[in-house]
Design a protein around this motif. Structure first.
Motif, mmCIF file in Angstrom:
data_model
loop_
_atom_site.group_PDB
_atom_site.id
_atom_site.type_symbol
_atom_site.label_atom_id
_atom_site.label_comp_id
_atom_site.label_asym_id
_atom_site.label_seq_id
_atom_site.Cartn_x
_atom_site.Cartn_y
_atom_site.Cartn_z
ATOM 1 N N LEU A 151 0.836 -1.205 0.000
ATOM 2 C CA LEU A 151 0.000 0.000 0.000
ATOM 3 C C LEU A 151 0.871 1.255 0.000
ATOM 4 C CD1 LEU A 151 -2.967 1.193 0.440
ATOM 5 C CD2 LEU A 151 -2.320 1.321 2.830
ATOM 6 N N GLU A 152 1.860 1.275 0.871
ATOM 7 C CA GLU A 152 2.750 2.434 0.959
ATOM 8 C C GLU A 152 3.545 2.616 -0.333
ATOM 9 O OE1 GLU A 152 4.923 1.663 4.521
ATOM 10 O OE2 GLU A 152 3.166 1.996 5.811
ATOM 11 N N ALA A 153 3.934 1.509 -0.977
ATOM 12 C CA ALA A 153 4.679 1.593 -2.234
ATOM 13 C C ALA A 153 3.814 2.189 -3.343
ATOM 14 C CB ALA A 153 5.181 0.207 -2.636
ATOM 15 N N VAL A 154 2.547 1.825 -3.358
ATOM 16 C CA VAL A 154 1.628 2.352 -4.367
ATOM 17 C C VAL A 154 1.401 3.844 -4.156
ATOM 18 C CG1 VAL A 154 -0.784 2.266 -5.149
ATOM 19 C CG2 VAL A 154 0.524 0.154 -4.871
ATOM 20 N N PHE A 155 1.209 4.251 -2.916
ATOM 21 C CA PHE A 155 1.043 5.680 -2.643
ATOM 22 C C PHE A 155 2.333 6.447 -2.966
ATOM 23 C CE2 PHE A 155 -2.557 4.939 0.642
ATOM 24 C CZ PHE A 155 -3.515 5.067 -0.362
ATOM 25 N N LYS A 164 -3.454 8.266 -6.118
ATOM 26 C CA LYS A 164 -4.272 9.044 -5.185
ATOM 27 C C LYS A 164 -5.113 8.107 -4.325
ATOM 28 C CE LYS A 164 -7.603 12.804 -4.866
ATOM 29 N NZ LYS A 164 -8.398 13.815 -5.596
ATOM 30 N N GLN A 165 -5.551 6.984 -4.921
ATOM 31 C CA GLN A 165 -6.382 6.011 -4.214
ATOM 32 C C GLN A 165 -5.900 4.608 -4.558
ATOM 33 O OE1 GLN A 165 -10.097 7.292 -6.097
ATOM 34 N NE2 GLN A 165 -10.864 7.952 -4.103
ATOM 35 N N ILE A 166 -6.206 3.662 -3.668
ATOM 36 C CA ILE A 166 -6.049 2.245 -4.019
ATOM 37 C C ILE A 166 -7.425 1.595 -3.949
ATOM 38 C CG2 ILE A 166 -3.687 2.138 -3.169
ATOM 39 C CD1 ILE A 166 -6.181 0.055 -1.331
ATOM 40 N N GLY A 194 -8.386 -0.997 8.966
ATOM 41 C CA GLY A 194 -7.277 -0.216 9.497
ATOM 42 C C GLY A 194 -6.794 0.823 8.497
ATOM 43 N N TRP A 195 -6.757 0.455 7.211
ATOM 44 C CA TRP A 195 -6.380 1.418 6.169
ATOM 45 C C TRP A 195 -7.375 2.574 6.108
ATOM 46 C CZ3 TRP A 195 -5.381 -2.532 1.611
ATOM 47 C CH2 TRP A 195 -4.196 -3.228 1.858
ATOM 48 N N LEU A 196 -8.650 2.258 6.205
ATOM 49 C CA LEU A 196 -9.668 3.312 6.193
ATOM 50 C C LEU A 196 -9.452 4.289 7.346
ATOM 51 C CD1 LEU A 196 -12.812 1.191 5.299
ATOM 52 C CD2 LEU A 196 -12.026 3.183 4.005
ATOM 53 N N LYS A 197 -9.132 3.737 8.487
ATOM 54 C CA LYS A 197 -8.921 4.584 9.668
ATOM 55 C C LYS A 197 -7.650 5.413 9.532
ATOM 56 C CE LYS A 197 -8.912 4.309 14.721
ATOM 57 N NZ LYS A 197 -9.029 3.407 15.895
ATOM 58 N N GLU A 222 -11.112 8.867 1.586
ATOM 59 C CA GLU A 222 -10.801 9.461 0.286
ATOM 60 C C GLU A 222 -9.724 8.677 -0.456
ATOM 61 O OE1 GLU A 222 -12.121 12.092 -1.343
ATOM 62 O OE2 GLU A 222 -13.639 12.287 0.214
ATOM 63 N N ARG A 223 -8.964 7.851 0.258
ATOM 64 C CA ARG A 223 -7.838 7.164 -0.384
ATOM 65 C C ARG A 223 -8.046 5.666 -0.546
ATOM 66 N NH1 ARG A 223 -1.959 9.296 0.480
ATOM 67 N NH2 ARG A 223 -2.085 8.928 -1.767
#
Length: 239
Positions: free
Chosen positions: A89-93, A98-100, A115-118, A123-124
Motif C-alpha cells: 500500500l505504501e509503495a503504491v502511494f 491518489k487512491q487504491i 485499518g487502512w480506512l482509519k 478518500e484514499r
C-alpha cells in the motif's frame, strides 16, 4: 458523474480481458503512458489502473508504470492489483496513486482494510466489490468468498468506507450493458455511497442511463478501446 477510463496492464502492456479471463486477452498497441496522456489531453481527470500481473502475484508488479503516469500527467489515479499488505500500500502511494482499490483483500482480511480506512481515510481507500449473483467474488473472480454483497457493503460503510467500485462479473468485457438494476438497489439502500459502476458499458446510452440513476462514477474500458465511445464523449460526461 465522473467517467473513469481503465487501463489494465499485463507485461507492461495495456490489455483488456473478457470476464477477467487471462486467456481472453486483447493487447493494445499504445503504451499505458501514451494512453493515459490521451485521456488527459481530452479533459479526463481520473484513471483506473489495474495491475493484472500484481493481482496474480499477490504484490504490485507495475509500479514503474504507475510512477510514469503520475509523474507525467495530472490524472488522479486509483490503483488496484496485488495491494495486500501495508508495505505494498505504501509503495503504491509513494508511486503517486491518489487512491487504491481494495478488492479481494477487503473480503479476506477485513481488519487490515478497516485499518487502512482509519489510517489513510475514506478518500484514499476504495472498496472493490466484484459480484456474481450478489455474492462477492475474489481471487480474480475464480472464488466465491461466501460474503453477500449488501452485508459486505454495510459492514464497510459502518467502518467508514465512502467509495465503492462495483463490478458485475457477468457483464465485464461483454459490451452488453451495465447492471443498472443492481446499482439502483445499492443506491436505494446506501444513498450516501459514492458508487462507481464497472462492467458492461457498450455505448453512450449506457453512460446516460448510469448518470440518470445517480452513480458517482463509471469505469469504461472496452467500449472506448473498440471505438464504440469516443474520447470526446467520455470527457463530456465528467462532472
Amino acid at each position: 458523474m465522473k467517467v473513469i477510463p481503465a487501463i489494465d496492464i499485463i507485461d507492461g502492456k495495456a490489455v483488456r480481458l473478457t470476464k477477467g479471463d487471462y486467456n481472453q486477452k486483447t493487447e493494445y498497441s499504445d503504451s499505458p503512458l501514451a494512453v493515459a496522456k490521451e485521456f488527459e489531453q481530452a479533459g479526463i481527470t481520473n484513471l483506473h489502473l489495474v495491475d493484472l500481473d500484481g493481482a496474480k502475484a499477490q504484490k504490485p508488479q507495475n509500479l514503474s508504470i504507475l510512477d510514469s503516469i503520475t509523474s507525467e500527467t495530472n490524472l488522479d489515479v486509483d490503483f488496484g492489483g496485488g495491494v495486500k499488505s501495508n508495505e505494498s500500500l505504501e509503495a503504491v502511494f509513494k508511486a503517486g496513486a491518489k487512491q487504491i482499490t481494495a478488492g479481494s483483500i477487503a473480503a479476506k482480511d477485513k481488519p487490515l482494510v478497516k485499518g487502512w480506512l482509519k489510517e489513510f481515510g475514506a478518500e484514499r481507500i476504495v472498496l472493490g466489490a466484484d459480484v456474481i449473483n450478489e455474492q462477492i467474488a475474489i481471487s480474480g473472480w475464480q472464488e466465491d468468498s461466501g460474503l453477500e454483497l449488501f452485508s459486505f457493503l454495510e459492514e464497510y460503510i459502518d467502518a467508514g468506507a465512502q467509495y465503492c467500485i462495483c463490478t458485475d462479473v457477468s457483464k465485464d468485457g461483454m459490451l452488453q450493458g451495465p447492471a443498472i438494476d443492481l446499482y439502483k438497489r445499492i443506491l436505494a439502500r446506501f444513498p450516501a455511497l459514492r458508487l462507481i459502476a464497472s462492467g458492461g458499458v457498450a455505448e453512450l446510452s449506457d453512460l446516460e442511463a448510469l448518470s440518470q440513476i445517480g452513480v458517482y462514477g463509471t469505469i469504461v474500458g472496452k467500449a472506448y478501446y473498440e471505438g464504440r465511445i469516443s474520447l470526446e464523449e467520455l470527457a463530456a460526461f465528467n462532472s
